[in-house]
Design a protein around this motif. Structure first.
Motif, PDB file in Angstrom:
ATOM      1  N   SER A  17       0.836  -1.201   0.000  1.00  0.00           N
ATOM      2  CA  SER A  17       0.000   0.000   0.000  1.00  0.00           C
ATOM      3  C   SER A  17       0.875   1.256   0.000  1.00  0.00           C
ATOM      4  O   SER A  17       2.054   1.197   0.365  1.00  0.00           O
ATOM      5  CB  SER A  17      -0.922   0.003   1.215  1.00  0.00           C
ATOM      6  N   PRO A  18       0.316   2.403  -0.393  1.00  0.00           N
ATOM      7  CA  PRO A  18       1.103   3.638  -0.378  1.00  0.00           C
ATOM      8  C   PRO A  18       1.172   4.238   1.021  1.00  0.00           C
ATOM      9  O   PRO A  18       0.433   3.857   1.922  1.00  0.00           O
ATOM     10  CB  PRO A  18       0.327   4.555  -1.328  1.00  0.00           C
ATOM     11  N   LEU A  19       2.084   5.190   1.177  1.00  0.00           N
ATOM     12  CA  LEU A  19       2.294   5.832   2.468  1.00  0.00           C
ATOM     13  C   LEU A  19       2.479   7.330   2.281  1.00  0.00           C
ATOM     14  O   LEU A  19       3.125   7.777   1.323  1.00  0.00           O
ATOM     15  CB  LEU A  19       3.545   5.270   3.150  1.00  0.00           C
ATOM     16  N   SER A  20       1.921   8.092   3.184  1.00  0.00           N
ATOM     17  CA  SER A  20       2.193   9.523   3.228  1.00  0.00           C
ATOM     18  C   SER A  20       2.192   9.963   4.680  1.00  0.00           C
ATOM     19  O   SER A  20       1.177   9.893   5.355  1.00  0.00           O
ATOM     20  CB  SER A  20       1.139  10.312   2.444  1.00  0.00           C
ATOM     21  N   LEU A  21       3.337  10.401   5.161  1.00  0.00           N
ATOM     22  CA  LEU A  21       3.473  10.943   6.508  1.00  0.00           C
ATOM     23  C   LEU A  21       3.808  12.423   6.385  1.00  0.00           C
ATOM     24  O   LEU A  21       4.645  12.806   5.581  1.00  0.00           O
ATOM     25  CB  LEU A  21       4.592  10.239   7.286  1.00  0.00           C
ATOM     26  N   GLU A  22       3.144  13.217   7.195  1.00  0.00           N
ATOM     27  CA  GLU A  22       3.322  14.653   7.081  1.00  0.00           C
ATOM     28  C   GLU A  22       3.935  15.253   8.343  1.00  0.00           C
ATOM     29  O   GLU A  22       3.649  14.832   9.467  1.00  0.00           O
ATOM     30  CB  GLU A  22       1.980  15.332   6.803  1.00  0.00           C
ATOM     31  N   LEU A  47      17.028   9.391   7.128  1.00  0.00           N
ATOM     32  CA  LEU A  47      16.513   9.004   5.810  1.00  0.00           C
ATOM     33  C   LEU A  47      16.685  10.139   4.793  1.00  0.00           C
ATOM     34  O   LEU A  47      17.214   9.929   3.709  1.00  0.00           O
ATOM     35  CB  LEU A  47      15.035   8.640   5.921  1.00  0.00           C
ATOM     36  N   PHE A  48      16.176  11.301   5.143  1.00  0.00           N
ATOM     37  CA  PHE A  48      16.216  12.453   4.239  1.00  0.00           C
ATOM     38  C   PHE A  48      16.434  13.724   5.053  1.00  0.00           C
ATOM     39  O   PHE A  48      16.074  13.793   6.218  1.00  0.00           O
ATOM     40  CB  PHE A  48      14.892  12.607   3.469  1.00  0.00           C
ATOM     41  N   TYR A  49      17.008  14.733   4.383  1.00  0.00           N
ATOM     42  CA  TYR A  49      17.030  16.053   4.976  1.00  0.00           C
ATOM     43  C   TYR A  49      16.837  17.090   3.878  1.00  0.00           C
ATOM     44  O   TYR A  49      17.080  16.830   2.698  1.00  0.00           O
ATOM     45  CB  TYR A  49      18.301  16.313   5.784  1.00  0.00           C
ATOM     46  N   GLN A  62      16.345   3.516  -0.577  1.00  0.00           N
ATOM     47  CA  GLN A  62      15.300   2.661  -0.038  1.00  0.00           C
ATOM     48  C   GLN A  62      14.011   2.875  -0.814  1.00  0.00           C
ATOM     49  O   GLN A  62      13.995   3.530  -1.845  1.00  0.00           O
ATOM     50  CB  GLN A  62      15.043   2.999   1.434  1.00  0.00           C
ATOM     51  N   ASN A  63      12.988   2.355  -0.216  1.00  0.00           N
ATOM     52  CA  ASN A  63      11.668   2.360  -0.824  1.00  0.00           C
ATOM     53  C   ASN A  63      10.911   3.654  -0.597  1.00  0.00           C
ATOM     54  O   ASN A  63       9.739   3.760  -0.962  1.00  0.00           O
ATOM     55  CB  ASN A  63      10.905   1.178  -0.177  1.00  0.00           C
ATOM     56  N   SER A  77       7.011   9.681   1.793  1.00  0.00           N
ATOM     57  CA  SER A  77       6.067   8.895   0.991  1.00  0.00           C
ATOM     58  C   SER A  77       6.674   7.577   0.557  1.00  0.00           C
ATOM     59  O   SER A  77       7.896   7.401   0.539  1.00  0.00           O
ATOM     60  CB  SER A  77       5.661   9.674  -0.258  1.00  0.00           C
ATOM     61  N   SER A  78       5.767   6.684   0.192  1.00  0.00           N
ATOM     62  CA  SER A  78       6.153   5.438  -0.455  1.00  0.00           C
ATOM     63  C   SER A  78       5.039   5.035  -1.403  1.00  0.00           C
ATOM     64  O   SER A  78       3.860   5.205  -1.082  1.00  0.00           O
ATOM     65  CB  SER A  78       6.408   4.339   0.571  1.00  0.00           C
ATOM     66  N   LYS A  79       5.394   4.477  -2.535  1.00  0.00           N
ATOM     67  CA  LYS A  79       4.370   3.986  -3.472  1.00  0.00           C
ATOM     68  C   LYS A  79       3.907   2.599  -3.075  1.00  0.00           C
ATOM     69  O   LYS A  79       2.730   2.251  -3.244  1.00  0.00           O
ATOM     70  CB  LYS A  79       4.938   3.974  -4.891  1.00  0.00           C
ATOM     71  N   LYS A  80       4.827   1.786  -2.530  1.00  0.00           N
ATOM     72  CA  LYS A  80       4.476   0.416  -2.128  1.00  0.00           C
ATOM     73  C   LYS A  80       5.271   0.049  -0.885  1.00  0.00           C
ATOM     74  O   LYS A  80       6.483  -0.150  -0.952  1.00  0.00           O
ATOM     75  CB  LYS A  80       4.792  -0.583  -3.245  1.00  0.00           C
ATOM     76  N   LEU A  81       4.596  -0.084   0.211  1.00  0.00           N
ATOM     77  CA  LEU A  81       5.268  -0.382   1.469  1.00  0.00           C
ATOM     78  C   LEU A  81       5.776  -1.823   1.522  1.00  0.00           C
ATOM     79  O   LEU A  81       5.134  -2.750   0.998  1.00  0.00           O
ATOM     80  CB  LEU A  81       4.325  -0.152   2.643  1.00  0.00           C
ATOM     81  N   LEU A  82       6.915  -1.980   2.194  1.00  0.00           N
ATOM     82  CA  LEU A  82       7.484  -3.286   2.465  1.00  0.00           C
ATOM     83  C   LEU A  82       7.378  -3.572   3.963  1.00  0.00           C
ATOM     84  O   LEU A  82       7.234  -2.653   4.770  1.00  0.00           O
ATOM     85  CB  LEU A  82       8.969  -3.312   2.059  1.00  0.00           C
TER      86      LEU A  82
END
Lengths: 113, 116
Positions: A17-22, A47-49, A62-63, A77-82
């Protein structure tokens, strides 16, 4: 005063499933923003900055992806969670000041089933 | 090589006693910052104390103090008069000059349990 908001607080998602964290920041402008992941009982993994709108640096391939559509908004975000994406996700910000102290939001607990 | 080393995976202390959490760091820069964070079971990372590399005095914030020994590259956190609410994970972090990105390096943490 500066405040960091994150939502949702907890999330249970199926694999694929997709993911969106804000993450949003109040009380400051042009902050540095960061996404971390923490596995259970482990340390922090950056992960990111981002140092500005549209400027994203990835620390770990990563994903996942990140975006900064507005000055005080940072989205993970992720398009397809693992299954391996499960963990505790923390957004952090460095506000102005000589110390450059990093402050953290309350976090999102993600469980991928 | 690890830049931040926390050698104590777990520590136990009696309520009202003082406890020292160890942190050593590795850097070749002259200008850097050292931080300690507390992470209770709720998960939120709470900033406790900051020490700049050029600060001549040890930082203090209430019951928290940082024992900064620059020559030894150590930045130990001292918690005086421990309270039950001090039970948590504690992380040491270092920020080096990084061209504006200000990315800190975190240790693996020390779990502190305060006994009544």
């Amino acid at each position: 005063s500066q405040t960091i908001h994150q939502w949702p607080a907890t999330l249970v998602q199926p694999v694929g499933s997709p993911l969106s964290l804000e993450c949003t920041v109040e009380g400051t402008s042009n902050p540095n923003l960061y996404w971390y992941r923490q596995a259970a009982g482990r340390g922090l993994q950056l992960l990111f900055y981002s140092i500005g709108i549209g400027q994203i640096s990835s620390e770990v391939p990563q994903n996942l992806s990140a975006s900064r559509p507005q000055d005080r908004q940072f989205i993970l975000s992720s398009k397809k969670l693992l299954l391996s994406d499960s963990g505790f996700y923390l957004c952090a910000s460095i506000f102005s000041g000589a110390q450059r102290t990093q402050y953290f939001g309350p976090g999102t607990r993600l469980l991928v089933l | 090589a690890q830049k931040i080393t926390q050698t104590q995976p777990g520590m136990f202390v009696q309520e009202k006693e003082a406890v020292t959490l160890d942190c050593t760091y590795d850097t070749s820069d002259q200008s850097y910052g050292l931080f300690w964070y507390k992470q209770p079971s709720s998960g939120e990372m709470i900033f406790l104390i900051y020490q700049g590399s050029y600060d001549e005095q040890n930082a203090t914030e209430g019951r928290y103090s940082l024992n900064f020994q620059k020559a030894r590259k150590s930045a130990n956190l001292v918690i005086s008069a421990s309270q039950l609410g001090d039970s948590a994970m504690y992380f040491c972090a270092m920020r080096e000059p990084s061209g504006g990105s200000y990315i800190p390096t975190f240790g693996r943490g020390t779990s502190l349990i305060v006994h009544p």
